[in-house]
Design an enzyme around this catalytic site. Sequence first.
Site, short mmCIF file in Angstrom:
data_model
loop_
_atom_site.label_atom_id
_atom_site.label_comp_id
_atom_site.label_asym_id
_atom_site.label_seq_id
_atom_site.Cartn_x
_atom_site.Cartn_y
_atom_site.Cartn_z
N LYS A 22 5.32 -26.09 0.70
CA LYS A 22 6.35 -25.12 0.29
C LYS A 22 7.20 -24.69 1.49
O LYS A 22 8.43 -24.68 1.41
CB LYS A 22 5.70 -23.89 -0.34
CG LYS A 22 6.70 -22.79 -0.64
CD LYS A 22 6.03 -21.48 -0.95
CE LYS A 22 5.49 -20.76 0.24
NZ LYS A 22 6.24 -19.62 0.75
N ASN A 23 6.55 -24.35 2.59
CA ASN A 23 7.33 -23.81 3.71
C ASN A 23 8.19 -24.86 4.39
O ASN A 23 9.20 -24.53 5.01
CB ASN A 23 6.41 -23.11 4.72
CG ASN A 23 5.94 -21.76 4.21
OD1 ASN A 23 6.47 -21.27 3.21
ND2 ASN A 23 4.97 -21.17 4.87
N CYS A 117 8.65 -6.97 3.54
CA CYS A 117 7.73 -7.39 2.50
C CYS A 117 6.39 -6.75 2.74
O CYS A 117 6.17 -6.12 3.76
CB CYS A 117 7.67 -8.90 2.41
SG CYS A 117 6.39 -9.68 3.30
N ARG A 122 9.35 -7.70 8.87
CA ARG A 122 9.56 -9.07 9.32
C ARG A 122 10.97 -9.22 9.87
O ARG A 122 11.87 -9.68 9.18
CB ARG A 122 9.26 -10.05 8.19
CG ARG A 122 7.78 -10.03 7.82
CD ARG A 122 7.46 -10.89 6.63
NE ARG A 122 7.44 -12.31 6.93
CZ ARG A 122 7.10 -13.24 6.05
NH1 ARG A 122 6.78 -12.89 4.82
NH2 ARG A 122 7.10 -14.51 6.37
N ASP A 305 -1.51 -17.43 6.94
CA ASP A 305 -1.41 -17.65 5.49
C ASP A 305 -2.75 -18.04 4.86
O ASP A 305 -2.83 -18.22 3.64
CB ASP A 305 -0.35 -18.73 5.19
CG ASP A 305 1.07 -18.20 5.36
OD1 ASP A 305 1.23 -16.99 5.61
OD2 ASP A 305 2.02 -19.00 5.24
N ARG A 397 5.09 -18.18 -6.75
CA ARG A 397 6.09 -18.48 -5.73
C ARG A 397 5.66 -19.68 -4.89
O ARG A 397 6.51 -20.38 -4.33
CB ARG A 397 6.28 -17.29 -4.77
CG ARG A 397 7.04 -16.15 -5.41
CD ARG A 397 7.12 -14.97 -4.48
NE ARG A 397 8.02 -15.27 -3.36
CZ ARG A 397 8.60 -14.35 -2.62
NH1 ARG A 397 8.38 -13.07 -2.85
NH2 ARG A 397 9.39 -14.68 -1.64
C1 UD1 Z 1 6.72 -18.37 8.27
C2 UD1 Z 1 6.16 -18.69 6.90
C3 UD1 Z 1 5.05 -17.72 6.53
C4 UD1 Z 1 4.00 -17.68 7.63
C5 UD1 Z 1 4.62 -17.43 9.00
C6 UD1 Z 1 3.63 -17.53 10.14
C7 UD1 Z 1 8.07 -19.63 5.78
C8 UD1 Z 1 9.13 -19.46 4.75
N1 UD1 Z 1 7.24 -18.61 5.94
O1 UD1 Z 1 7.30 -17.06 8.16
O2 UD1 Z 1 4.49 -18.16 5.30
O3 UD1 Z 1 3.10 -16.63 7.34
O4 UD1 Z 1 5.68 -18.38 9.24
O5 UD1 Z 1 3.05 -18.79 10.16
O6 UD1 Z 1 7.96 -20.67 6.42
N2 UD1 Z 1 9.17 -12.28 14.52
C9 UD1 Z 1 9.97 -11.43 15.25
N3 UD1 Z 1 11.32 -11.67 15.26
C10 UD1 Z 1 11.87 -12.71 14.58
C11 UD1 Z 1 11.05 -13.57 13.85
C12 UD1 Z 1 9.68 -13.33 13.83
O7 UD1 Z 1 9.50 -10.50 15.86
O8 UD1 Z 1 13.10 -12.88 14.65
C13 UD1 Z 1 7.70 -12.05 14.50
C14 UD1 Z 1 7.19 -11.71 13.10
O9 UD1 Z 1 7.29 -10.34 12.81
C15 UD1 Z 1 5.76 -12.17 13.17
C16 UD1 Z 1 5.83 -13.39 14.11
O10 UD1 Z 1 7.07 -13.27 14.80
O11 UD1 Z 1 4.97 -11.20 13.79
C17 UD1 Z 1 5.78 -14.71 13.42
O12 UD1 Z 1 6.74 -14.76 12.38
P1 UD1 Z 1 7.44 -16.11 11.93
O13 UD1 Z 1 6.69 -17.29 12.48
O14 UD1 Z 1 8.89 -16.01 12.23
O15 UD1 Z 1 7.25 -16.06 10.37
P2 UD1 Z 1 8.27 -16.51 9.28
O16 UD1 Z 1 9.09 -17.67 9.78
O17 UD1 Z 1 8.95 -15.35 8.71
#
Ligand code: UD1
Length: 430
Positions: A22-23, A117, A122, A305, A397
């Site tokens: 999915k991701n 969320c 996030r 996850d 989802r």
């Molecule tokens: C993706 C996955 C989600 C998974 C996560 C971690 C998708 C659609 N979702 O989410 O299922 O749980 O990776 O493997 O692929 N952060 C910041 N600033 C940013 C971006 C992230 O501080 O601009 C922090 C987040 O709050 C979190 C960490 O970085 O603590 C990791 O987040 P991230 O890897 O970006 O998760 P997602 O891409 O949102």
Amino acid sequence: MEQYAIKGGNPLVGEVEIGGAKNAALAILPAAIMSNDTVFIENMPDVSDTNVLLQAMESVGAVVERVDRHSVKINGAKIADVRLDADYISKIRASYYFLGALLGKYKHAEVALPGGCVIGSRPIDLHLKGFRALGAEVKIEHGMVIAHADKLVGAHIYLDTVSVGATINIMFAAALAEGKTVIENAAKEPHVVDVANFLNSMGANIKGAGTDVVRITGVEKLHGSEYAIIPDQIEAGTFMFAAAITKGDVTVKNVIPKHLESTTAKLIEMGCEVEESDDAVRVVANKRLCPTHVKTLPYPGFPTDMQPQITVALAMAEGTSIVTESIFENRFKYVDELAKMGSLIKVEGNSAIITGVERYTGANVTAPDLRAGAALVMACLAAEGFSTVEDIKYIERGYEDFPAKLQSLGAQIDKVETERDLQKFKLKVG
Ligand code: UD1
């Protein structure tokens, strides 16, 4: 109201086919519109998140042709709009990928800011930092992220936190920027590699995906491609833990065992037998699970996850375990639901201290989010008696045909809509 009705107690036994990740799909679909040629994508999971993204793509003028349930042809030659502001867009977190994809191709993008969320705040500051480093002006106005560049120029970008989304989004914009971009402290998740492979199949020049330094040399345009998405490591891991918690024997097929190493290692520590072959993993659990400690980490660490799934299993192990969540700040909300089934878990800060119980008892529980929802279903399958799981829209989802796949392994589970359906299910399962 739609819910799952479950009668627990059956060990899960048999084989289950895992779908596309999915991701990975949530990033590959927006990337497909970066070319003016047609892109053919196979092994796409048929889940509500991917369907919403396809709808969003059509709303800006992409032509989407469903070839079959898991294949789609996409043509982004006639994108008429670079603004995605529908209400449903902000509910799909991965809609942020339209920012990088549209900015790369059209040098302008306007996308509704993804909402917070239940698993915690996030932010997307790192995505925006990356776009700015490439020369874009980025502002947030009226709930929209607006990114514009006269031209994008490659840059050296260091990510303060390892972020899957930021790594992929910066790759999108950099793929069509002038010159070289280096992303340091990049995420190494299998789907980051899959997305880079997909972009390369369209003519991009990306090296190092899967390591913490990704190097991108911008190209002028991307061409059409045919691409099959990798298997979903989280769906696979969920069925592996479902086998463990129900003392079952399940072979998950169509997987890449290497992507499941951290899950496999924990299951072995918990006393399960795990057999790997080329594209399948078999999990056999025939005794009470052993306790262990685990901390979620970016890949190749244990995935956040999979945190609810391992917690739910450890809460039935013989002894005390500690699960530490280091990625998201508020990912233990489901613990209150699990307590209704008799679990003994105390959350302190970002750790759950778990005293294993011998049995769960069926209860009416509510899914707070996607993965926790799946974990609660697993708990219900292991519980004595009858349960219901509400708010299954979260589970839908990310899990295709979840009840049907579980039924094929011997689970007693049905999706029910009315009180009458529920009574019928109760009569059927006795
Ligand atoms: C993706 C996955 C989600 C998974 C996560 C971690 C998708 C659609 N979702 O989410 O299922 O749980 O990776 O493997 O692929 N952060 C910041 N600033 C940013 C971006 C992230 O501080 O601009 C922090 C987040 O709050 C979190 C960490 O970085 O603590 C990791 O987040 P991230 O890897 O970006 O998760 P997602 O891409 O949102």
